[in-house]
Design an enzyme around this catalytic site. Structure first.
Site, short mmCIF file in Angstrom:
data_model
loop_
_atom_site.label_atom_id
_atom_site.label_comp_id
_atom_site.label_asym_id
_atom_site.label_seq_id
_atom_site.Cartn_x
_atom_site.Cartn_y
_atom_site.Cartn_z
N GLU A 78 -5.85 -4.33 6.13
CA GLU A 78 -7.24 -3.98 5.48
C GLU A 78 -8.06 -3.19 6.26
O GLU A 78 -9.44 -3.54 5.92
CB GLU A 78 -7.70 -4.71 4.26
CG GLU A 78 -6.44 -5.26 3.32
CD GLU A 78 -7.03 -6.20 2.28
OE1 GLU A 78 -8.28 -6.71 2.42
OE2 GLU A 78 -6.24 -6.57 1.21
N GLU A 132 2.49 -5.47 -2.10
CA GLU A 132 1.72 -6.19 -3.03
C GLU A 132 1.53 -5.49 -4.26
O GLU A 132 0.43 -5.33 -4.76
CB GLU A 132 0.27 -6.42 -2.05
CG GLU A 132 0.28 -7.02 -0.84
CD GLU A 132 -0.95 -7.44 -0.17
OE1 GLU A 132 -1.91 -7.69 -0.83
OE2 GLU A 132 -0.77 -7.25 1.10
#
Length: 557
Positions: A338, A433
């Site tokens: 991220e 995810e």
């Protein structure tokens, strides 16, 4: 006694594509900033005057048409004193339709993030974003659905009020749900299957007609899986449910830094080691997740207390420790997680930290693919931090790509459009995810997301984020605590069955040939002689690289 032989040829047929829709979906996109915009997709679709040949006709608000020195006509949204000043066009949208949108944007000076917005029924629906630059044209590609039928006002917005926004080659193309599904079906046919042709002959090489052929897929070729928490280590029922379905996994937290080195210098990999061993016993590939996480809130106290060389040394030890430990045991690494949205390590160790970490990890474990893992490129059309262009910029350093997808009400047309753009980077794309927030339509939304990912030719793997916990799941559970499928689990099972070559059977023709379209993967093939006295069984792997040069000959007495 005569010999009974079987020749197998796995081929990808170059047969004509049978599209059943009136308009094919255009998967093309561009990440480049071009001197001139390309023509509008679908000739503009339902947009009036999409190339501004007729000046600003069909458009209203704060805009005017101009002509470049090359003769290109485009629309200019003037320098704005407020972000909401805009040029608009009213279009009629229908509930149940899926709309793909594209346009080419340029900024009169510098760069700015431009978002396309549809105002409909008192709501703002974001359909996509792009970073527009001066001196060249960038393609915005997105999409939307709406909850009701009626007029909608299209506009382009940016928070940079100092620059003009230039617009050209605008397109809005509607598709019915049936048309959209047909695009997926045809894409799956081309990207996930191949035609296998086999020939049965006797010991003299003569064709054997009317031989019976049975084909069953043993293992799918497309990696499809789910996250795995440590709860699987002590629950036999969970183990049985999981291993009978999935071929790839990602550990939820067990490889992360805060799980393996809670106190500085005291490493504990026992749980991750046990999970790796479990996955290996069952032939489940593992994605390494993750080496670092750039979000400040997930750093341990002892890490946040370090600066300069102390932090760099700790980071170097962490990277070498985890990557070397699992070298040869994982297929990929999410190296800096991220880091389009956060920058803990870059702020303290310099902007080159991510690229250097990727390089070091690839040297330690050259057999694994190094990924950039982030979110909102597929989920949120209005997040300027993670547009496909900004991912592509990072990809020049990282050379691979994976997407963390967590969705409330998925925008399926936008998801496809974002994948179209990311595909232009020419690197492996995985959806990781993947989950959907709990709602009455959760199972339906999950199916749409999975179909869209599997059906897009650029996607090479999917991992859901639905690990089981006694106290409940993160956002999406697939089973109850007795491992009976919930509606979401039924979706997974139905798709797994649909995307397999199951119980394929038939007979060879007069020339001894049998042909079938099979999904990529490992297959067991049995051919029975017409007399019933002889049979031959073989294994065959069908892959995208299968060609007419692949022969397999089997001899049975």
């Amino acid at each position: 006694m005569k010999l009974f032989l079987l020749k197998l040829v796995a081929v990808l047929l170059a047969s004509p594509v049978n599209i059943v829709t009136s308009t094919s979906y255009d998967y093309s996109a561009s990440l480049e900033c071009l001197a001139e915009p390309l023509e509008p997709q679908y000739r503009g679709g339902i947009i009036t005057n999409p190339s501004f040949i007729d000046g600003a006709q069909g458009w209203s608000g704060d805009g005017e048409a101009r002509t470049s020195h090359t003769g290109n006509r485009y629309l200019v949204v003037h320098k704005r004193t407020k972000p909401h000043q805009r040029a608009t066009q009213v279009v009629h949208l229908q509930q149940g339709m899926l709309y793909t949108f594209s346009a080419w944007l340029q900024s009169s000076e510098g760069s700015c993030d431009v978002i396309v917005i549809f105002r409909t029924g008192g709501e703002l629906v974001r359909a996509g974003a792009v970073e527009a630059n001066s001196g060249c044209w960038s393609m915005l590609k997105g999409g939307l659905t709406v909850d009701h039928t009626g007029p909608a006002t299209l506009s382009f917005q940016s928070n940079n009020s100092a620059a003009e926004i230039w617009v050209d080659s605008v397109s809005l193309q509607p598709f019915t749900a049936e048309e959209w599904r047909s695009h997926q079906t045809e894409s799956i046919r081309k990207a996930r299957t191949a035609v296998v042709r086999l020939k049965a002959v006797d010991g003299n090489g003569a064709a054997v007609p009317n031989a019976t052929v049975f084909i069953q897929q043993r293992r799918p070729g497309f990696p499809f899986g789910c996250a795995m928490p440590q709860t699987i280590l002590t629950n036999a029922a969970y183990q049985s449910w999981f291993t009978s379905r999935f071929t790839v996994t990602t550990f939820e937290n067990e490889m992360k830094w805060y799980s393996t080195e809670r106190s500085q210098g005291w490493e504990d990999y026992s749980v991750a080691d046990a999970m790796i061993a479990f996955a290996q016993r069952h032939g489940i590939a593992v994605r390494g997740h993750n080496v670092f996480w750039d979000d400040p809130k997930y750093q341990m106290g002892w890490v946040t207390a370090l600066y300069g060389e102390q932090l760099r040394n700790a980071a170097n030890r962490r990277l070498f420790s985890v990557v070397s430990r699992y070298k040869g045991k994982v297929i990929a690494w999410d190296v800096v997680n991220e880091n389009l949205h956060f920058s803990f390590f870059e702020q303290r160790l310099g902007g080159s930290f991510s690229g250097e970490a990727i390089l070091q990890a690839s040297k330690i474990n050259p057999g694994a693919v190094m990924f950039l893992n982030d979110y909102n490129t597929l989920e949120q059309p209005g997040d300027p931090k993670s547009t496909p262009e900004k991912y592509a910029r990072k990809l020049t350093e990282m050379k691979a790509y994976t997407k963390n997808v967590s969705l409330d009400q998925p925008n399926i047309p936008f998801m496809r459009a974002a994948l179209d753009k990311l595909a232009r980077a020419g690197v492996p794309i995985w959806l990781t995810e993947v989950d959907v927030f709990k709602s009455p339509n959760q199972a339906w939304y999950l199916e749409e997301v999975l179909r869209e990912g599997y059906g897009h030719p650029a996607v090479q793997g999917i991992v859901m984020w639905g690990g089981w916990h006694q106290e409940g799941c993160n956002k999406m559970c697939l089973t109850d605590n007795s491992f009976r499928n919930l509606a979401t689990g039924d979706v997974v099972d139905r798709l797994l069955k649909e995307w397999r070559s199951e119980h394929v059977a038939g007979t060879t023709d007069a020339d001894g040939f049998f042909q079938a379209r099979l999904f990529h993967g490992e297959h067991d093939i049995v051919v029975v002689h017409p007399s019933g006295e002889m049979n031959v069984s073989r294994e065959l792997t069908v892959a995208p690289s299968s060609s007419s040069d692949d022969f397999l000959q089997v001899v049975v007495l």
